[in-house]
Design a protein around this motif. Structure first.
Motif, PDB file in Angstrom:
ATOM      1  N   SER A   1       5.719  59.108  26.617  1.00 26.28           N
ATOM      2  CA  SER A   1       4.839  60.040  27.308  1.00 26.28           C
ATOM      3  C   SER A   1       3.721  60.472  26.378  1.00 26.28           C
ATOM      4  O   SER A   1       3.859  60.439  25.171  1.00 26.28           O
ATOM      5  CB  SER A   1       5.624  61.270  27.782  1.00 26.28           C
ATOM      6  OG  SER A   1       6.164  61.952  26.672  1.00 26.28           O
TER       7      SER A   1
ATOM      8  N   ILE B   1      -0.309  57.963  36.941  1.00 25.52           N
ATOM      9  CA  ILE B   1      -0.099  59.409  36.920  1.00 25.52           C
ATOM     10  C   ILE B   1      -0.433  59.992  38.293  1.00 25.52           C
ATOM     11  O   ILE B   1      -1.374  59.554  38.946  1.00 25.52           O
ATOM     12  CB  ILE B   1      -0.939  60.070  35.804  1.00 25.52           C
ATOM     13  CG1 ILE B   1      -0.508  61.504  35.590  1.00 25.52           C
ATOM     14  CG2 ILE B   1      -2.411  59.996  36.112  1.00 25.52           C
ATOM     15  CD1 ILE B   1      -1.094  62.122  34.328  1.00 25.52           C
TER      16      ILE B   1
ATOM     17  N   CYS C   1      -4.615  57.344  29.261  1.00 25.41           N
ATOM     18  CA  CYS C   1      -3.961  57.974  30.399  1.00 25.41           C
ATOM     19  C   CYS C   1      -3.199  56.926  31.193  1.00 25.41           C
ATOM     20  O   CYS C   1      -3.660  55.798  31.372  1.00 25.41           O
ATOM     21  CB  CYS C   1      -4.992  58.646  31.287  1.00 25.41           C
ATOM     22  SG  CYS C   1      -5.822  60.027  30.485  1.00 25.41           S
ATOM     23  N   ASN C   2      -2.038  57.305  31.675  1.00 28.20           N
ATOM     24  CA  ASN C   2      -1.215  56.435  32.500  1.00 28.20           C
ATOM     25  C   ASN C   2      -1.900  56.248  33.848  1.00 28.20           C
ATOM     26  O   ASN C   2      -2.222  57.218  34.525  1.00 28.20           O
ATOM     27  CB  ASN C   2       0.171  57.068  32.677  1.00 28.20           C
ATOM     28  CG  ASN C   2       1.111  56.199  33.463  1.00 28.20           C
ATOM     29  OD1 ASN C   2       0.710  55.273  34.143  1.00 28.20           O
ATOM     30  ND2 ASN C   2       2.382  56.517  33.372  1.00 28.20           N
TER      31      ASN C   2
ATOM     32  N   CYS D   1      -1.946  62.760  40.275  1.00 28.93           N
ATOM     33  CA  CYS D   1      -2.876  63.884  40.152  1.00 28.93           C
ATOM     34  C   CYS D   1      -3.057  64.547  41.509  1.00 28.93           C
ATOM     35  O   CYS D   1      -2.884  63.913  42.547  1.00 28.93           O
ATOM     36  CB  CYS D   1      -4.239  63.385  39.657  1.00 28.93           C
ATOM     37  SG  CYS D   1      -4.195  62.654  38.010  1.00 28.93           S
TER      38      CYS D   1
ATOM     39  N   CYS E   1      -6.115  64.035  34.511  1.00 29.12           N
ATOM     40  CA  CYS E   1      -6.371  64.247  35.938  1.00 29.12           C
ATOM     41  C   CYS E   1      -7.637  65.077  36.168  1.00 29.12           C
ATOM     42  O   CYS E   1      -8.430  64.759  37.047  1.00 29.12           O
ATOM     43  CB  CYS E   1      -5.200  64.971  36.590  1.00 29.12           C
ATOM     44  SG  CYS E   1      -3.724  63.962  36.763  1.00 29.12           S
TER      45      CYS E   1
END
Length: 142
Positions: free
Chosen positions: A21, A35, A31-32, A37, A127
């Motif tokens: 993480s 993710i 950034c993944n 958001c 995000c």
């Protein structure tokens, strides 16, 4: 015995399912893409006012990244301002900053004279953008 078997099966699955993480302060981390958001669109707004607390309408405003001088936002007419409120940064500009943040100059002109020259630090959490430092209420001399 059944509970022990469940433990032996479930614990490794949990451990292996958890990927690396991103830690707070890990500025170099990407950034993944998966993710989750929220659909909220964030705008960071500054209020430019005089000593009486009245909004000051400027003729021109810009936001410039300090590290390389790149203009991120510019409004030469500043006609979108209402009661001295101006957009500093939005989620649309998320790629212009980092997770740890970067410094930006908010410049405002009235009658071709520079009346606002404030530094802000803006970051993102993969995000949304957020303000790390800087005063969102700017008082100018009239």
């Amino acid at each position: 015995m059944k509970k022990m078997m469940q433990f032996i099966i479930v614990v490794p699955i949990i451990l292996f399912a958890c990927g690396k993480s991103v830690q707070v302060g890990d500025c170099g981390a990407r950034c993944n893409e998966n993710i989750a958001c929220t659909e909220v669109f964030i705008s960071i707004v500054v209020q430019v006012e005089n000593a009486l607390g009245e909004g000051v309408n400027l003729n021109n405003v810009s936001v410039q990244r300090k590290s390389d001088g790149k203009i991120i936002l510019e409004n030469k007419k500043a006609d979108l301002a209402k009661d001295g409120k101006y957009v500093l940064f939005t989620d649309s500009e998320i790629d212009e900053t980092s997770q740890c943040g970067e410094e930006f100059l908010f410049k405002g002109y009235k009658d071709s004279k520079l009346v606002v020259n404030e530094t802000f630090e803006v970051a993102h959490n993969c995000c949304h953008v957020f303000l790390k430092s800087g005063n969102t209420t700017i008082v100018v001399d009239n």
